[in-house]
Design a protein around this motif. Structure first.
Motif, PDB file in Angstrom:
ATOM      1  N   LYS A  88       0.910  -1.140   0.065  1.00  0.00           N
ATOM      2  CA  LYS A  88       0.004   0.024  -0.020  1.00  0.00           C
ATOM      3  C   LYS A  88       1.081   1.218  -0.114  1.00  0.00           C
ATOM      4  CE  LYS A  88      -0.347   0.108   4.809  1.00  0.00           C
ATOM      5  NZ  LYS A  88       0.604  -1.049   5.272  1.00  0.00           N
ATOM      6  N   PRO A  89       0.329   2.293  -0.395  1.00  0.00           N
ATOM      7  CA  PRO A  89       1.111   3.561  -0.500  1.00  0.00           C
ATOM      8  C   PRO A  89       1.796   3.688   1.019  1.00  0.00           C
ATOM      9  CG  PRO A  89      -0.942   3.917  -1.420  1.00  0.00           C
ATOM     10  CD  PRO A  89      -1.059   2.648  -0.832  1.00  0.00           C
ATOM     11  N   GLY A  90       3.177   4.211   0.897  1.00  0.00           N
ATOM     12  CA  GLY A  90       3.886   4.377   2.316  1.00  0.00           C
ATOM     13  C   GLY A  90       4.760   3.238   2.586  1.00  0.00           C
ATOM     14  N   ASP A  91       4.500   2.082   1.927  1.00  0.00           N
ATOM     15  CA  ASP A  91       5.201   0.922   2.424  1.00  0.00           C
ATOM     16  C   ASP A  91       6.596   0.767   1.862  1.00  0.00           C
ATOM     17  OD1 ASP A  91       3.160  -0.347   3.783  1.00  0.00           O
ATOM     18  OD2 ASP A  91       2.571  -1.696   2.006  1.00  0.00           O
ATOM     19  N   LYS A  92       7.610   0.554   2.503  1.00  0.00           N
ATOM     20  CA  LYS A  92       9.089   0.442   2.295  1.00  0.00           C
ATOM     21  C   LYS A  92       9.335  -0.868   1.546  1.00  0.00           C
ATOM     22  CE  LYS A  92      10.080   4.406   4.429  1.00  0.00           C
ATOM     23  NZ  LYS A  92      10.097   5.531   3.489  1.00  0.00           N
ATOM     24  N   ILE A  93       9.800  -0.872   0.460  1.00  0.00           N
ATOM     25  CA  ILE A  93       9.991  -2.347  -0.132  1.00  0.00           C
ATOM     26  C   ILE A  93      11.396  -2.553  -0.549  1.00  0.00           C
ATOM     27  CG2 ILE A  93       7.692  -2.491  -0.829  1.00  0.00           C
ATOM     28  CD1 ILE A  93       8.299  -1.302  -3.652  1.00  0.00           C
ATOM     29  N   ARG A  94      11.660  -3.443  -1.044  1.00  0.00           N
ATOM     30  CA  ARG A  94      12.922  -4.142  -1.992  1.00  0.00           C
ATOM     31  C   ARG A  94      12.177  -4.846  -2.889  1.00  0.00           C
ATOM     32  NH1 ARG A  94      17.257  -3.362   1.037  1.00  0.00           N
ATOM     33  NH2 ARG A  94      18.695  -4.801  -0.127  1.00  0.00           N
ATOM     34  N   PHE A  95      12.998  -4.610  -4.107  1.00  0.00           N
ATOM     35  CA  PHE A  95      12.311  -5.028  -5.522  1.00  0.00           C
ATOM     36  C   PHE A  95      13.328  -5.465  -6.488  1.00  0.00           C
ATOM     37  CE2 PHE A  95      12.398  -0.470  -5.681  1.00  0.00           C
ATOM     38  CZ  PHE A  95      12.232  -0.014  -7.034  1.00  0.00           C
ATOM     39  N   VAL A  96      12.998  -6.047  -7.573  1.00  0.00           N
ATOM     40  CA  VAL A  96      13.943  -6.403  -8.846  1.00  0.00           C
ATOM     41  C   VAL A  96      12.884  -5.852  -9.966  1.00  0.00           C
ATOM     42  CG1 VAL A  96      15.038  -8.120 -10.361  1.00  0.00           C
ATOM     43  CG2 VAL A  96      15.002  -8.115  -7.755  1.00  0.00           C
ATOM     44  N   VAL A  97      13.629  -4.825 -10.774  1.00  0.00           N
ATOM     45  CA  VAL A  97      13.097  -4.465 -11.975  1.00  0.00           C
ATOM     46  C   VAL A  97      13.827  -5.017 -12.997  1.00  0.00           C
ATOM     47  CG1 VAL A  97      12.438  -2.409 -13.403  1.00  0.00           C
ATOM     48  CG2 VAL A  97      12.087  -2.304 -10.857  1.00  0.00           C
ATOM     49  N   GLU A  98      13.053  -5.341 -14.285  1.00  0.00           N
ATOM     50  CA  GLU A  98      13.766  -5.813 -15.534  1.00  0.00           C
ATOM     51  C   GLU A  98      13.293  -5.011 -16.556  1.00  0.00           C
ATOM     52  OE1 GLU A  98      13.366 -10.050 -16.180  1.00  0.00           O
ATOM     53  OE2 GLU A  98      14.004 -10.657 -14.225  1.00  0.00           O
ATOM     54  N   ASN A  99      14.231  -4.467 -17.536  1.00  0.00           N
ATOM     55  CA  ASN A  99      13.654  -3.757 -18.738  1.00  0.00           C
ATOM     56  C   ASN A  99      13.441  -4.759 -19.760  1.00  0.00           C
ATOM     57  OD1 ASN A  99      13.315  -1.850 -20.622  1.00  0.00           O
ATOM     58  ND2 ASN A  99      15.188  -1.273 -20.733  1.00  0.00           N
ATOM     59  N   THR A 100      11.920  -4.972 -19.807  1.00  0.00           N
ATOM     60  CA  THR A 100      11.499  -5.970 -21.047  1.00  0.00           C
ATOM     61  C   THR A 100      11.138  -4.996 -22.086  1.00  0.00           C
ATOM     62  OG1 THR A 100       9.161  -5.812 -20.556  1.00  0.00           O
ATOM     63  CG2 THR A 100      10.655  -7.213 -19.125  1.00  0.00           C
ATOM     64  N   GLY A 101      10.694  -5.715 -23.351  1.00  0.00           N
ATOM     65  CA  GLY A 101      10.387  -5.135 -24.715  1.00  0.00           C
ATOM     66  C   GLY A 101       8.886  -4.357 -24.134  1.00  0.00           C
ATOM     67  N   ALA A 102       8.238  -4.865 -23.013  1.00  0.00           N
ATOM     68  CA  ALA A 102       6.930  -4.016 -22.714  1.00  0.00           C
ATOM     69  C   ALA A 102       7.150  -3.031 -21.912  1.00  0.00           C
ATOM     70  CB  ALA A 102       6.045  -5.045 -22.049  1.00  0.00           C
ATOM     71  N   GLY A 103       8.536  -2.757 -21.302  1.00  0.00           N
ATOM     72  CA  GLY A 103       8.737  -1.677 -20.435  1.00  0.00           C
ATOM     73  C   GLY A 103       9.422  -2.346 -19.299  1.00  0.00           C
ATOM     74  N   MET A 104       9.487  -1.323 -18.151  1.00  0.00           N
ATOM     75  CA  MET A 104      10.265  -1.679 -17.024  1.00  0.00           C
ATOM     76  C   MET A 104       9.190  -2.367 -16.170  1.00  0.00           C
ATOM     77  SD  MET A 104      13.134  -0.134 -16.980  1.00  0.00           S
ATOM     78  CE  MET A 104      14.066   1.049 -17.758  1.00  0.00           C
ATOM     79  N   VAL A 105       9.407  -3.652 -15.618  1.00  0.00           N
ATOM     80  CA  VAL A 105       8.723  -4.511 -15.008  1.00  0.00           C
ATOM     81  C   VAL A 105       9.317  -4.899 -13.662  1.00  0.00           C
ATOM     82  CG1 VAL A 105       7.244  -6.772 -15.092  1.00  0.00           C
ATOM     83  CG2 VAL A 105       7.675  -5.355 -17.158  1.00  0.00           C
ATOM     84  N   VAL A 106       8.489  -4.804 -12.620  1.00  0.00           N
ATOM     85  CA  VAL A 106       8.824  -5.331 -11.409  1.00  0.00           C
ATOM     86  C   VAL A 106       8.536  -6.928 -11.442  1.00  0.00           C
ATOM     87  CG1 VAL A 106       8.379  -5.315  -8.928  1.00  0.00           C
ATOM     88  CG2 VAL A 106       8.276  -3.121 -10.097  1.00  0.00           C
ATOM     89  N   THR A 107       9.666  -7.589 -11.211  1.00  0.00           N
ATOM     90  CA  THR A 107       9.625  -8.809 -11.264  1.00  0.00           C
ATOM     91  C   THR A 107       9.251  -9.885  -9.603  1.00  0.00           C
ATOM     92  OG1 THR A 107      11.802  -9.256 -11.574  1.00  0.00           O
ATOM     93  CG2 THR A 107      10.603  -9.290 -13.463  1.00  0.00           C
ATOM     94  N   GLU A 108      10.093  -9.044  -8.775  1.00  0.00           N
ATOM     95  CA  GLU A 108      10.186  -9.609  -7.719  1.00  0.00           C
ATOM     96  C   GLU A 108       9.813  -8.293  -6.509  1.00  0.00           C
ATOM     97  OE1 GLU A 108      13.110 -12.177  -5.949  1.00  0.00           O
ATOM     98  OE2 GLU A 108      13.870 -12.388  -8.147  1.00  0.00           O
ATOM     99  N   LEU A 109       9.105  -8.541  -5.395  1.00  0.00           N
ATOM    100  CA  LEU A 109       8.736  -7.617  -4.641  1.00  0.00           C
ATOM    101  C   LEU A 109       8.669  -8.060  -3.127  1.00  0.00           C
ATOM    102  CD1 LEU A 109       7.648  -4.596  -4.069  1.00  0.00           C
ATOM    103  CD2 LEU A 109       5.270  -5.729  -4.662  1.00  0.00           C
ATOM    104  N   ARG A 110       9.406  -7.479  -2.163  1.00  0.00           N
ATOM    105  CA  ARG A 110       9.256  -7.943  -0.608  1.00  0.00           C
ATOM    106  C   ARG A 110       9.068  -6.461   0.131  1.00  0.00           C
ATOM    107  NH1 ARG A 110      14.607 -11.405  -0.365  1.00  0.00           N
ATOM    108  NH2 ARG A 110      14.186 -12.783  -2.294  1.00  0.00           N
ATOM    109  N   LEU A 111       8.385  -6.720   1.217  1.00  0.00           N
ATOM    110  CA  LEU A 111       8.207  -5.471   2.223  1.00  0.00           C
ATOM    111  C   LEU A 111       9.749  -5.524   3.021  1.00  0.00           C
ATOM    112  CD1 LEU A 111       4.884  -6.263   3.891  1.00  0.00           C
ATOM    113  CD2 LEU A 111       5.514  -4.297   2.434  1.00  0.00           C
ATOM    114  N   ALA A 112      10.072  -4.268   2.934  1.00  0.00           N
ATOM    115  CA  ALA A 112      11.391  -4.061   3.564  1.00  0.00           C
ATOM    116  C   ALA A 112      11.239  -4.362   5.130  1.00  0.00           C
ATOM    117  CB  ALA A 112      11.967  -2.695   3.474  1.00  0.00           C
TER     118      ALA A 112
END
Length: 113
Positions: A88-112
């Motif tokens: 939700k808005p305000g959550d601190k996160i750790r994430f992985v982004v990949e640049n795909t042909g469709a754009g920047m995509v978050v592929t992994e997401l964890r609450l920090a």
């Protein structure tokens, strides 16, 4: 001579097989396992907006090293829409982004922590 040749042949075949396995591409090994990024390889950020209809997250993030991207706030697509139910808005996160042909995509997401 045959008694020596058989163990020697088996040894040489074992060495050749081990070498072939060591040279296999990483994706061939990971295809059978769920691979997740180590926490050290993840970027840090704060969720600013969750848009379930568009399947997107707005994230204020630090440097994204794997994309050579400086800190900023931007909108990302998510690989799995179920990720949007975890934050939700305000959550601190750790994430992985990949640049795909469709754009920047978050592929992994964890609450920090």
């Amino acid at each position: 001579m045959n008694q020596i040749a058989t163990p020697l042949t088996a040894l040489l075949l074992s060495i050749a097989a081990a070498g072939a396995l060591a040279q296999a591409k990483p994706e061939e090994h990971s295809a059978h396992h769920l691979v997740t990024a180590p926490v050290a390889d993840m970027s840090e950020g704060e969720v600013r907006k969750v848009d379930k209809d568009s399947k997107k997250l707005t994230i204020k993030h630090g440097e994204i090293r794997n994309l050579d991207m400086p800190a900023m706030t931007m909108v990302f697509q998510v690989k799995d829409p179920a990720m949007l139910d975890k934050v939700k808005p305000g959550d601190k996160i750790r994430f992985v982004v990949e640049n795909t042909g469709a754009g920047m995509v978050v592929t992994e997401l964890r609450l920090a922590n």
